[in-house]
Design a protein around this motif. Structure first.
Motif, PDB file in Angstrom:
ATOM      1  N   VAL A   1      56.419  38.444   2.748  1.00 49.43           N
ATOM      2  CA  VAL A   1      55.219  37.685   3.112  1.00 49.43           C
ATOM      3  C   VAL A   1      55.571  36.250   3.525  1.00 49.43           C
ATOM      4  O   VAL A   1      55.025  35.716   4.495  1.00 49.43           O
ATOM      5  N   GLU A   2      56.520  35.624   2.805  1.00 53.83           N
ATOM      6  CA  GLU A   2      56.858  34.225   3.124  1.00 53.83           C
ATOM      7  C   GLU A   2      57.506  34.118   4.511  1.00 53.83           C
ATOM      8  O   GLU A   2      57.399  33.088   5.166  1.00 53.83           O
ATOM      9  N   GLU A   3      58.162  35.184   4.958  1.00 49.69           N
ATOM     10  CA  GLU A   3      58.755  35.179   6.303  1.00 49.69           C
ATOM     11  C   GLU A   3      57.674  35.442   7.358  1.00 49.69           C
ATOM     12  O   GLU A   3      57.616  34.771   8.384  1.00 49.69           O
ATOM     13  N   ILE A   4      56.805  36.404   7.091  1.00 51.66           N
ATOM     14  CA  ILE A   4      55.702  36.701   8.023  1.00 51.66           C
ATOM     15  C   ILE A   4      54.830  35.462   8.211  1.00 51.66           C
ATOM     16  O   ILE A   4      54.407  35.145   9.326  1.00 51.66           O
ATOM     17  N   ASN A   5      54.630  34.707   7.125  1.00 51.93           N
ATOM     18  CA  ASN A   5      53.781  33.510   7.196  1.00 51.93           C
ATOM     19  C   ASN A   5      54.369  32.386   8.037  1.00 51.93           C
ATOM     20  O   ASN A   5      53.658  31.452   8.404  1.00 51.93           O
ATOM     21  N   LYS A   6      55.648  32.464   8.336  1.00 53.29           N
ATOM     22  CA  LYS A   6      56.279  31.437   9.191  1.00 53.29           C
ATOM     23  C   LYS A   6      55.934  31.647  10.669  1.00 53.29           C
ATOM     24  O   LYS A   6      56.115  30.758  11.482  1.00 53.29           O
ATOM     25  N   VAL A   7      55.489  32.873  11.015  1.00 53.42           N
ATOM     26  CA  VAL A   7      55.290  33.229  12.421  1.00 53.42           C
ATOM     27  C   VAL A   7      53.855  32.945  12.861  1.00 53.42           C
ATOM     28  O   VAL A   7      52.903  33.423  12.234  1.00 53.42           O
ATOM     29  N   LYS A   8      53.721  32.157  13.927  1.00 55.57           N
ATOM     30  CA  LYS A   8      52.391  31.774  14.420  1.00 55.57           C
ATOM     31  C   LYS A   8      52.330  31.902  15.938  1.00 55.57           C
ATOM     32  O   LYS A   8      53.330  31.655  16.623  1.00 55.57           O
ATOM     33  N   LEU A   9      51.135  32.220  16.427  1.00 58.93           N
ATOM     34  CA  LEU A   9      50.919  32.209  17.880  1.00 58.93           C
ATOM     35  C   LEU A   9      50.851  30.756  18.339  1.00 58.93           C
ATOM     36  O   LEU A   9      50.068  29.969  17.791  1.00 58.93           O
ATOM     37  N   LEU A  10      51.641  30.391  19.342  1.00 66.78           N
ATOM     38  CA  LEU A  10      51.702  28.990  19.791  1.00 66.78           C
ATOM     39  C   LEU A  10      50.320  28.439  20.130  1.00 66.78           C
ATOM     40  O   LEU A  10      49.987  27.319  19.754  1.00 66.78           O
TER      41      LEU A  10
ATOM     42  N   VAL B   1      55.445  32.104  18.443  1.00 70.56           N
ATOM     43  CA  VAL B   1      55.574  33.154  19.450  1.00 70.56           C
ATOM     44  C   VAL B   1      54.574  32.910  20.579  1.00 70.56           C
ATOM     45  O   VAL B   1      53.517  32.314  20.365  1.00 70.56           O
ATOM     46  N   MET B   2      54.928  33.381  21.758  1.00 68.83           N
ATOM     47  CA  MET B   2      54.099  33.129  22.940  1.00 68.83           C
ATOM     48  C   MET B   2      52.951  34.134  23.070  1.00 68.83           C
ATOM     49  O   MET B   2      51.909  33.807  23.630  1.00 68.83           O
ATOM     50  N   ASP B   3      53.180  35.379  22.599  1.00 66.71           N
ATOM     51  CA  ASP B   3      52.102  36.369  22.719  1.00 66.71           C
ATOM     52  C   ASP B   3      52.106  37.341  21.544  1.00 66.71           C
ATOM     53  O   ASP B   3      52.998  37.307  20.690  1.00 66.71           O
ATOM     54  N   LYS B   4      51.101  38.195  21.532  1.00 69.23           N
ATOM     55  CA  LYS B   4      50.905  39.092  20.387  1.00 69.23           C
ATOM     56  C   LYS B   4      51.987  40.160  20.305  1.00 69.23           C
ATOM     57  O   LYS B   4      52.316  40.650  19.231  1.00 69.23           O
ATOM     58  N   SER B   5      52.529  40.511  21.461  1.00 63.28           N
ATOM     59  CA  SER B   5      53.605  41.501  21.452  1.00 63.28           C
ATOM     60  C   SER B   5      54.871  40.898  20.821  1.00 63.28           C
ATOM     61  O   SER B   5      55.551  41.560  20.018  1.00 63.28           O
ATOM     62  N   ASN B   6      55.153  39.623  21.089  1.00 69.25           N
ATOM     63  CA  ASN B   6      56.275  38.947  20.411  1.00 69.25           C
ATOM     64  C   ASN B   6      56.013  38.953  18.903  1.00 69.25           C
ATOM     65  O   ASN B   6      56.924  39.185  18.106  1.00 69.25           O
ATOM     66  N   TYR B   7      54.756  38.679  18.540  1.00 69.59           N
ATOM     67  CA  TYR B   7      54.388  38.618  17.115  1.00 69.59           C
ATOM     68  C   TYR B   7      54.698  39.947  16.432  1.00 69.59           C
ATOM     69  O   TYR B   7      55.362  39.990  15.404  1.00 69.59           O
ATOM     70  N   LYS B   8      54.243  41.035  17.067  1.00 67.48           N
ATOM     71  CA  LYS B   8      54.461  42.373  16.489  1.00 67.48           C
ATOM     72  C   LYS B   8      55.947  42.674  16.351  1.00 67.48           C
ATOM     73  O   LYS B   8      56.403  43.179  15.342  1.00 67.48           O
ATOM     74  N   ASN B   9      56.696  42.372  17.432  1.00 67.40           N
ATOM     75  CA  ASN B   9      58.132  42.655  17.422  1.00 67.40           C
ATOM     76  C   ASN B   9      58.846  41.913  16.299  1.00 67.40           C
ATOM     77  O   ASN B   9      59.723  42.461  15.631  1.00 67.40           O
ATOM     78  N   ILE B  10      58.463  40.667  16.096  1.00 58.37           N
ATOM     79  CA  ILE B  10      59.156  39.863  15.094  1.00 58.37           C
ATOM     80  C   ILE B  10      58.804  40.295  13.681  1.00 58.37           C
ATOM     81  O   ILE B  10      59.691  40.493  12.858  1.00 58.37           O
ATOM     82  N   ILE B  11      57.496  40.476  13.436  1.00 60.83           N
ATOM     83  CA  ILE B  11      57.153  40.782  12.039  1.00 60.83           C
ATOM     84  C   ILE B  11      57.570  42.207  11.644  1.00 60.83           C
ATOM     85  O   ILE B  11      57.688  42.504  10.471  1.00 60.83           O
ATOM     86  N   SER B  12      57.869  43.035  12.655  1.00 56.41           N
ATOM     87  CA  SER B  12      58.370  44.381  12.314  1.00 56.41           C
ATOM     88  C   SER B  12      59.779  44.306  11.688  1.00 56.41           C
ATOM     89  O   SER B  12      60.275  45.284  11.146  1.00 56.41           O
ATOM     90  N   LEU B  13      60.424  43.134  11.772  1.00 56.08           N
ATOM     91  CA  LEU B  13      61.788  42.994  11.248  1.00 56.08           C
ATOM     92  C   LEU B  13      61.822  42.554   9.786  1.00 56.08           C
ATOM     93  O   LEU B  13      62.892  42.397   9.209  1.00 56.08           O
ATOM     94  N   THR B  14      60.665  42.301   9.200  1.00 51.69           N
ATOM     95  CA  THR B  14      60.641  41.860   7.802  1.00 51.69           C
ATOM     96  C   THR B  14      59.423  42.407   7.075  1.00 51.69           C
ATOM     97  O   THR B  14      58.425  42.749   7.712  1.00 51.69           O
ATOM     98  N   ASN B  15      59.542  42.507   5.750  1.00 51.30           N
ATOM     99  CA  ASN B  15      58.325  42.821   4.982  1.00 51.30           C
ATOM    100  C   ASN B  15      58.059  41.734   3.946  1.00 51.30           C
ATOM    101  O   ASN B  15      57.245  41.908   3.053  1.00 51.30           O
TER     102      ASN B  15
ATOM    103  N   SER C   1      67.200  36.983  15.716  1.00 52.03           N
ATOM    104  CA  SER C   1      67.858  37.787  14.683  1.00 52.03           C
ATOM    105  C   SER C   1      67.119  37.612  13.355  1.00 52.03           C
ATOM    106  O   SER C   1      66.445  36.590  13.137  1.00 52.03           O
ATOM    107  N   LYS C   2      67.282  38.577  12.480  1.00 49.17           N
ATOM    108  CA  LYS C   2      66.613  38.537  11.163  1.00 49.17           C
ATOM    109  C   LYS C   2      66.938  37.265  10.405  1.00 49.17           C
ATOM    110  O   LYS C   2      66.117  36.756   9.648  1.00 49.17           O
TER     111      LYS C   2
END
Ligand code: 4NP
Length: 150
Positions: free
Chosen positions: A100-109, A84-98, A72-73
């Motif tokens: 930068v500090e939230e996007i920067n929390k998301v990393k490929l495992l 995140v486990m893969d790039k598709s998870n990455y895309k799905n998650i970052i599409s929920l925010t704009n 959830s957001k």
């Protein structure tokens, strides 16, 4: 203050429950909170896949009490690190925010380790061997994460 880590995959029944269980097994729960979620809601409320439960058990980790939930957001606010486990998870998650500090929390495992592949393969339609490969990849990455956080 506690550091909170969220493990994310598509279904939250195969890969991220393993990542949650494996990292929890390596860190002090007083200092680090670990949870997992899926970008899709197909299996909400379900236990992990029996093949994930089995490979974890074989390695001395009990993930059978986990329950699937959807990302959830609010997770962007509640967690310091989101793996995140893969790039598709990455895309799905970052599409929920704009933000930068939230996007920067998301990393490929798998960016945590030096390895040719960048994504933890989805084992859902694979055999037990696929689940072992997934376990080993996640375990190696979690060794590095646990070392960094400790
Ligand atoms: P996971 O694997 O993302 O590692 O939990 C999957 C689990 C279920 C589905 C796809 C992937 N599914 O399509 O139901």
């Amino acid at each position: 203050m506690k550091t909170s880590v969220l493990m994310v995959c598509l279904g939250n029944i195969c890969r991220s429950p393993l990542a949650e269980g494996i990292l929890k097994n390596k860190v002090n729960p007083e200092k680090i909170f670990v949870d997992s979620a899926g970008t899709a809601g197909y299996h909400v409320g379900n236990k992990p896949d029996i093949r994930s439960i089995a490979i974890a058990k074989k390695n001395g980790i009990d993930i059978s009490k986990q329950s699937c939930r959807k990302f959830s957001k609010n997770d962007f606010k509640d967690f310091d690190l989101i793996y995140v486990m893969d790039k598709s998870n990455y895309k799905n998650i970052i599409s929920l925010t704009n933000k930068v500090e939230e996007i920067n929390k998301v990393k490929l495992l798998l960016d945590e380790i030096t390895i040719d592949i960048k994504e933890v393969p989805d084992p859902y339609y694979d055999t037990d061997k696929g689940f072992k490969i997934v376990f080993d990849l996640i375990n190696t990455a979690c060794n590095t994460i646990a070392e960094k956080l400790t």
